[in-house]
Design a protein around this motif. Structure first.
Motif, PDB file in Angstrom:
ATOM      1  N   ASP A  27      20.062 134.249 -97.982  1.00 47.06           N
ATOM      2  CA  ASP A  27      19.627 135.385 -97.163  1.00 47.06           C
ATOM      3  C   ASP A  27      19.347 134.981 -95.722  1.00 47.06           C
ATOM      4  O   ASP A  27      19.186 135.840 -94.855  1.00 47.06           O
ATOM      5  N   LEU A  28      19.236 133.667 -95.474  1.00 45.83           N
ATOM      6  CA  LEU A  28      18.860 133.195 -94.137  1.00 45.83           C
ATOM      7  C   LEU A  28      19.970 132.331 -93.568  1.00 45.83           C
ATOM      8  O   LEU A  28      20.147 131.188 -93.997  1.00 45.83           O
ATOM      9  N   THR A  29      20.712 132.846 -92.612  1.00 43.90           N
ATOM     10  CA  THR A  29      21.730 132.005 -91.981  1.00 43.90           C
ATOM     11  C   THR A  29      21.115 131.296 -90.777  1.00 43.90           C
ATOM     12  O   THR A  29      20.113 131.758 -90.221  1.00 43.90           O
ATOM     13  N   VAL A  30      21.715 130.156 -90.435  1.00 38.83           N
ATOM     14  CA  VAL A  30      21.202 129.378 -89.303  1.00 38.83           C
ATOM     15  C   VAL A  30      21.173 130.260 -88.058  1.00 38.83           C
ATOM     16  O   VAL A  30      22.139 130.961 -87.750  1.00 38.83           O
ATOM     17  N   GLY A  31      20.046 130.252 -87.392  1.00 39.21           N
ATOM     18  CA  GLY A  31      19.928 131.003 -86.144  1.00 39.21           C
ATOM     19  C   GLY A  31      19.544 132.458 -86.321  1.00 39.21           C
ATOM     20  O   GLY A  31      19.439 133.198 -85.342  1.00 39.21           O
ATOM     21  N   ALA A  32      19.317 132.887 -87.583  1.00 39.93           N
ATOM     22  CA  ALA A  32      19.011 134.307 -87.806  1.00 39.93           C
ATOM     23  C   ALA A  32      17.551 134.500 -88.226  1.00 39.93           C
ATOM     24  O   ALA A  32      16.909 133.595 -88.755  1.00 39.93           O
ATOM     25  N   THR A  33      17.049 135.692 -87.970  1.00 36.14           N
ATOM     26  CA  THR A  33      15.708 136.075 -88.421  1.00 36.14           C
ATOM     27  C   THR A  33      15.836 137.187 -89.448  1.00 36.14           C
ATOM     28  O   THR A  33      16.846 137.893 -89.494  1.00 36.14           O
ATOM     29  N   LYS A  34      14.798 137.331 -90.263  1.00 34.33           N
ATOM     30  CA  LYS A  34      14.815 138.359 -91.304  1.00 34.33           C
ATOM     31  C   LYS A  34      13.406 138.886 -91.492  1.00 34.33           C
ATOM     32  O   LYS A  34      12.452 138.112 -91.641  1.00 34.33           O
ATOM     33  N   ALA A  35      13.273 140.210 -91.472  1.00 32.81           N
ATOM     34  CA  ALA A  35      11.962 140.832 -91.698  1.00 32.81           C
ATOM     35  C   ALA A  35      11.651 140.846 -93.188  1.00 32.81           C
ATOM     36  O   ALA A  35      12.514 141.153 -94.008  1.00 32.81           O
ATOM     37  N   LEU A  36      10.405 140.510 -93.536  1.00 31.39           N
ATOM     38  CA  LEU A  36       9.960 140.507 -94.933  1.00 31.39           C
ATOM     39  C   LEU A  36       8.593 141.178 -95.008  1.00 31.39           C
ATOM     40  O   LEU A  36       7.879 141.268 -93.990  1.00 31.39           O
ATOM     41  N   TYR A  37       8.226 141.607 -96.216  1.00 26.37           N
ATOM     42  CA  TYR A  37       6.868 142.118 -96.421  1.00 26.37           C
ATOM     43  C   TYR A  37       6.382 141.664 -97.787  1.00 26.37           C
ATOM     44  O   TYR A  37       6.892 142.105 -98.822  1.00 26.37           O
ATOM     45  N   ALA A  45      11.119 135.621 -91.511  1.00 22.21           N
ATOM     46  CA  ALA A  45      11.709 134.363 -91.947  1.00 22.21           C
ATOM     47  C   ALA A  45      12.840 134.041 -90.981  1.00 22.21           C
ATOM     48  O   ALA A  45      13.500 134.941 -90.463  1.00 22.21           O
ATOM     49  N   TRP A  46      13.047 132.760 -90.725  1.00 23.05           N
ATOM     50  CA  TRP A  46      14.156 132.364 -89.844  1.00 23.05           C
ATOM     51  C   TRP A  46      14.597 130.950 -90.192  1.00 23.05           C
ATOM     52  O   TRP A  46      13.865 130.190 -90.809  1.00 23.05           O
ATOM     53  N   ARG A  47      15.840 130.649 -89.830  1.00 21.41           N
ATOM     54  CA  ARG A  47      16.387 129.325 -90.118  1.00 21.41           C
ATOM     55  C   ARG A  47      16.756 128.650 -88.809  1.00 21.41           C
ATOM     56  O   ARG A  47      17.489 129.225 -87.997  1.00 21.41           O
ATOM     57  N   ASP A  48      16.222 127.427 -88.609  1.00 15.50           N
ATOM     58  CA  ASP A  48      16.457 126.751 -87.329  1.00 15.50           C
ATOM     59  C   ASP A  48      17.805 126.017 -87.330  1.00 15.50           C
ATOM     60  O   ASP A  48      18.515 125.988 -88.332  1.00 15.50           O
ATOM     61  N   GLU A  49      18.143 125.435 -86.192  1.00  8.70           N
ATOM     62  CA  GLU A  49      19.489 124.835 -86.050  1.00  8.70           C
ATOM     63  C   GLU A  49      19.689 123.621 -86.941  1.00  8.70           C
ATOM     64  O   GLU A  49      20.818 123.220 -87.182  1.00  8.70           O
ATOM     65  N   HIS A  50      18.576 123.018 -87.429  1.00  8.26           N
ATOM     66  CA  HIS A  50      18.726 121.911 -88.381  1.00  8.26           C
ATOM     67  C   HIS A  50      18.839 122.414 -89.812  1.00  8.26           C
ATOM     68  O   HIS A  50      18.936 121.620 -90.753  1.00  8.26           O
ATOM     69  N   GLY A  51      18.729 123.716 -89.997  1.00  8.54           N
ATOM     70  CA  GLY A  51      18.876 124.286 -91.336  1.00  8.54           C
ATOM     71  C   GLY A  51      17.555 124.522 -92.048  1.00  8.54           C
ATOM     72  O   GLY A  51      17.551 125.005 -93.185  1.00  8.54           O
ATOM     73  N   ALA A  52      16.439 124.184 -91.418  1.00 10.47           N
ATOM     74  CA  ALA A  52      15.142 124.363 -92.086  1.00 10.47           C
ATOM     75  C   ALA A  52      14.710 125.829 -92.010  1.00 10.47           C
ATOM     76  O   ALA A  52      14.852 126.485 -90.975  1.00 10.47           O
ATOM     77  N   ALA A  53      14.172 126.313 -93.127  1.00  9.60           N
ATOM     78  CA  ALA A  53      13.682 127.689 -93.178  1.00  9.60           C
ATOM     79  C   ALA A  53      12.205 127.735 -92.789  1.00  9.60           C
ATOM     80  O   ALA A  53      11.443 126.817 -93.113  1.00  9.60           O
ATOM     81  N   HIS A  54      11.827 128.790 -92.094  1.00  8.28           N
ATOM     82  CA  HIS A  54      10.433 128.976 -91.681  1.00  8.28           C
ATOM     83  C   HIS A  54      10.014 130.406 -91.982  1.00  8.28           C
ATOM     84  O   HIS A  54      10.829 131.331 -91.881  1.00  8.28           O
ATOM     85  N   VAL A  55       8.750 130.567 -92.332  1.00  6.96           N
ATOM     86  CA  VAL A  55       8.204 131.913 -92.551  1.00  6.96           C
ATOM     87  C   VAL A  55       6.879 131.985 -91.812  1.00  6.96           C
ATOM     88  O   VAL A  55       6.053 131.060 -91.903  1.00  6.96           O
ATOM     89  N   MET A  56       6.703 133.056 -91.052  1.00  6.76           N
ATOM     90  CA  MET A  56       5.452 133.243 -90.313  1.00  6.76           C
ATOM     91  C   MET A  56       5.100 134.719 -90.236  1.00  6.76           C
ATOM     92  O   MET A  56       5.899 135.579 -90.625  1.00  6.76           O
TER      93      MET A  56
END
Ligand code: FES
Ligand SMILES: [Fe+2]
Length: 352
Positions: A27-37, A45-56
């Protein structure tokens, strides 16, 4: 915590802490953000250029834009769509494009995030305490001996604990699911965040009754495995996530031990998923309409309900309320005529 201000709480407990699935890695491609609830909270949620996923947390501390709606990723930072402020994976402001200085007080809450067992999972704790355990690998997911996953997802208007209690309820199989045999619980043991149930089950087949097993392991409130053996080895990985204190999303991943012939394996997987989803649809109206009873009247042959509840209570920051003993659902005029068939139709199916 309830978002209904006009009524009393639906349950005597709030949102538990633990590791919870919030999406799938695809669901998370590199460089993309996604709204969650989830957890009664807007998230990004977003995926950085190294491929790591982050949620804030979703809202930019500048003027409140939702970072999951138009936010972009620059390298290993997320950029707000409203005025271009930039934040790193720890939630610190690193750049204000029209100012020489950053804002040290502009911080965004972040959630420890891992990707394992086919899910993107975050550690949620209402008081932001760090993770208390690690998410174990489910061996079959990466073993190569099992094919899958076939995935489905359901959203239910019931608390995560209320649905999890189903795992110790052997008697309901006959009445809700109309199975000829009910699993016999041999052992139910808890150790820290892990609860294990071992049960035997007779499976009627055209060639007679086969002795099988259903072995369930809960790894905290958010992740579980159910291993079925006897006829064909199958594995169900369940990921349950509180959307809020009274709404839960359950994701299922189905795996089948490869049978050599891909099309047979896949049709077994389809049948397995269809049966579990059918049973889930049968449970749903019970969960949505039932009261939570703090002191249920149990039969001596019922499953280990109180042991389950004691184990589960460790995941709450606030003690389970004993201010009342009966926690009924609210009056839902739109739900009064709902038939089980209609409720089943509300289950959403993912893709295999
Ligand atoms: S609201 Fe995010 S930069 Fe202004
Ligand atoms: Fe059930």
């Amino acid at each position: 915590m309830s978002d209904r201000s006009d009524t009393v709480n639906r349950y005597p407990f709030s949102i538990p802490y633990g590791w919870f699935a919030v999406c799938e890695p695809d669901d998370l491609t590199v460089g993309a953000t996604k709204a969650l609830y989830y957890f009664g909270t807007h998230l990004v949620a977003w995926r950085d250029e190294h491929g790591a996923a982050h949620v804030m947390d979703a809202f930019c501390p500048h003027l409140g834009a939702h970072l999951g709606h138009g936010g972009t990723v620059s390298g290993c930072e997320i950029v707000c769509p409203f005025h271009g402020w930039q934040f790193d994976a720890e939630g610190s402001n690193t750049n204000i494009p029209y100012s020489d200085r950053t804002n040290g007080r502009a911080r965004i809450r972040t959630y420890p995030t891992i990707e394992r067992n086919g899910f993107t999972m975050v550690w949620y704790h209402p008081e932001e305490q760090p993770p208390r355990w690690e998410v174990a690998d489910v061996a079959e997911v990466t073993s190569g001996d099992f094919s899958g996953p076939k995935r489905t997802s359901h959203t239910v208007k019931a608390a995560i604990q209320e649905m999890a209690e189903n795992s110790v309820d052997s008697a309901h199989f006959r009445y809700v699911h109309h199975t000829a045999e009910v699993p016999e619980i041999e052992r139910y043991e808890t150790d820290g965040h892990v609860a294990e149930m071992r049960s035997s089950q007779k499976f009627p087949t055209p060639r007679g009754v086969v002795d099988g097993r259903i072995d369930t392991t809960s790894l905290g409130p958010g992740l579980g495995t159910v291993r079925f053996s006897g006829i064909i080895d199958t594995l169900l990985v369940t990921a349950s996530t509180p959307i809020d204190a009274e709404t839960t999303q359950v994701r299922f991943s189905f795996y089948v031990r490869s049978l050599g012939d891909a099309s047979t394996t896949s049709s077994v997987g389809e049948a397995f998923a269809a049966e579990v989803d059918k049973q889930f649809g049968e449970d749903t109206p019970i969960w949505e309409h039932k009261a939570h009873l703090v002191r249920p009247a149990l039969a001596d042959t019922d499953g280990p309900f109180m042991k389950f509840r004691k184990w589960y209570s460790q995941f709450y920051v606030e003690p389970v309320s004993d201010e009342r003993t009966v926690f009924p659902p609210p009056y839902w005029p739109d739900k009064m005529d709902e038939s089980p068939a209609k409720a089943t139709a509300s289950a959403r199916h993912g893709q295999s």
